[in-house]
Design a protein around this motif. Sequence first.
Motif, PDB file in Angstrom:
ATOM      1  N   ARG A 103       0.737  -1.208   0.119  1.00  0.00           N
ATOM      2  CA  ARG A 103       0.065  -0.129  -0.060  1.00  0.00           C
ATOM      3  C   ARG A 103       0.866   1.216  -0.055  1.00  0.00           C
ATOM      4  N   GLY A 108       1.781   2.407  -6.828  1.00  0.00           N
ATOM      5  CA  GLY A 108       0.373   1.887  -6.590  1.00  0.00           C
ATOM      6  C   GLY A 108       0.533   0.525  -6.322  1.00  0.00           C
ATOM      7  N   GLN A 110      -1.318  -2.213  -7.563  1.00  0.00           N
ATOM      8  CA  GLN A 110      -1.566  -3.121  -8.620  1.00  0.00           C
ATOM      9  C   GLN A 110      -0.136  -3.393  -9.219  1.00  0.00           C
ATOM     10  N   SER A 384      -3.406   4.990  -1.952  1.00  0.00           N
ATOM     11  CA  SER A 384      -3.309   4.301  -3.046  1.00  0.00           C
ATOM     12  C   SER A 384      -4.086   4.774  -4.170  1.00  0.00           C
ATOM     13  N   PRO A 385      -3.662   6.153  -4.699  1.00  0.00           N
ATOM     14  CA  PRO A 385      -4.657   6.747  -5.729  1.00  0.00           C
ATOM     15  C   PRO A 385      -4.538   6.080  -7.029  1.00  0.00           C
ATOM     16  N   HIS A 386      -5.432   6.218  -7.776  1.00  0.00           N
ATOM     17  CA  HIS A 386      -5.703   5.754  -9.121  1.00  0.00           C
ATOM     18  C   HIS A 386      -4.594   6.193 -10.058  1.00  0.00           C
ATOM     19  N   LYS A 387      -4.037   5.383 -10.989  1.00  0.00           N
ATOM     20  CA  LYS A 387      -3.245   5.837 -11.689  1.00  0.00           C
ATOM     21  C   LYS A 387      -3.504   6.798 -12.844  1.00  0.00           C
ATOM     22  N   SER A 389      -4.032   9.952 -11.845  1.00  0.00           N
ATOM     23  CA  SER A 389      -4.751  10.909 -11.269  1.00  0.00           C
ATOM     24  C   SER A 389      -3.800  11.955 -10.615  1.00  0.00           C
ATOM     25  N   TYR A 392      -1.833  10.499  -7.671  1.00  0.00           N
ATOM     26  CA  TYR A 392      -1.056   9.449  -8.126  1.00  0.00           C
ATOM     27  C   TYR A 392       0.328  10.054  -8.340  1.00  0.00           C
TER      28      TYR A 392
END
Length: 434
Positions: A103, A108, A110, A384-387, A389, A392
């Motif tokens: 995390r 990120g 993923q 863990s922000p969205h890639k 963004s 991110y």
Amino acid sequence: MGRRLRHQPRPPEWPMRARHANEQVRWRPARCGCPGSRDVRGALGGRGADCRAPRSELRSPAMAPAPPPAASFTSAEVQRRLAAGACWVRRGASLYDLTGFVRHHPGGEQLLLARAGQDISADLDGPPHKHSDNARRWLEQYYVGELRADPQDPTENGAGAPAETQKTDAAIEPQFKVVDWDKDLVDWQKPLLWQVGHLGEKYDEWVHQPVARPIRLFHSDLIEAFSKTVWYSVPIIWVPLVLYLSWSYYRTLTQDNIRLFASFTRDYSLVVPESVFIGLFVLGMLIWTLVEYLIHRFLFHMKPPSNSHYLIMLHFVMHGQHHKAPFDGSRLVFPPVPASVVVAFFYVFLRLILPEAVAGILFAGGLLGYVLYDMTHYYLHFGSPHKGSYLYNMKAHHVKHHFEYQKSGFGISTKLWDYFFHTLIPEEADPKMQ
């Protein structure tokens, strides 16, 4: 008559506990011709027992016995852990349990989970970027053992080859000294604040080599408790004050005849209408982003004189401890007690130079900017922000500041002032993409 203390030698198979600058004290096999030191984790992937030598054995590296062999795992054992939800990766034949780091990864969750069970040697060198020396040292703290061949399945494409036969690219794997006695600087079993003042010229390098462990600053449990803060205390304490000040000074603005520069001249003073409330509030938030940048760059990242014991301690308690332990969640936001002193200073300063209502509205906007800054800072470390963004990109930017570019990238909530003052973290030119 006092008892005579006799030195009891420790059995030769017990490893000596070295106090290294990065607390890298786990024994592991020698790598690149230099001795290793890692604490071998058990067969279930948990942390092994921490066998400690007496103080008399911490005086010379020559007294250290040979390290025990590292734990080893077959591919089948690794796969069972992956199936149970763990995130293990390998680097050559060396295995690392990154489950607790997933995390925090700046790329990120993923991106790291997609590499579970794989060899990450090439990934460390990019693309998308080459990992810093500090990032590689950080990885070593998650070492669990070596990958060995499964006697029941000898044809595993070489994945289970012994550590001695697995080679990695020398350009990808720098020559690290796992135990460097010149950097055996602090005792992690004691509060650090009183120790760092004695580091002198070694302090700046030591403090910018991050570790994955919490820090204790003070001997006193009470003072130590006041130096820690949970993240949600910031909005609980300061947001009600922002709302009260905003409503109070908006009413003042609507009911009184507020004029700017009235203390200097009546003829050229300006009336402040109530319609400027939103503008003043947003201006206060913008001013905070500048204050945030200036404090971070010139106060938090000042380099204390190597001969000043107290300035080194001051720097460490203000910001150095955060760079040493960047994922200590109890020290990521500003504690309320010292924050109250700083908040009061800015309020009094604005009241002295501006009309009461104008100063109060600017202050309320700046205070909300501070709350957003602290929440953003916490999220950049633990979220863990969205890639793709905004957050991110800010997370990647801030983690680079911690691990490689400590003299640039000072913006937390925005890069605006890094652009303006030319302190942006440079974009990397990936040699593999050229």
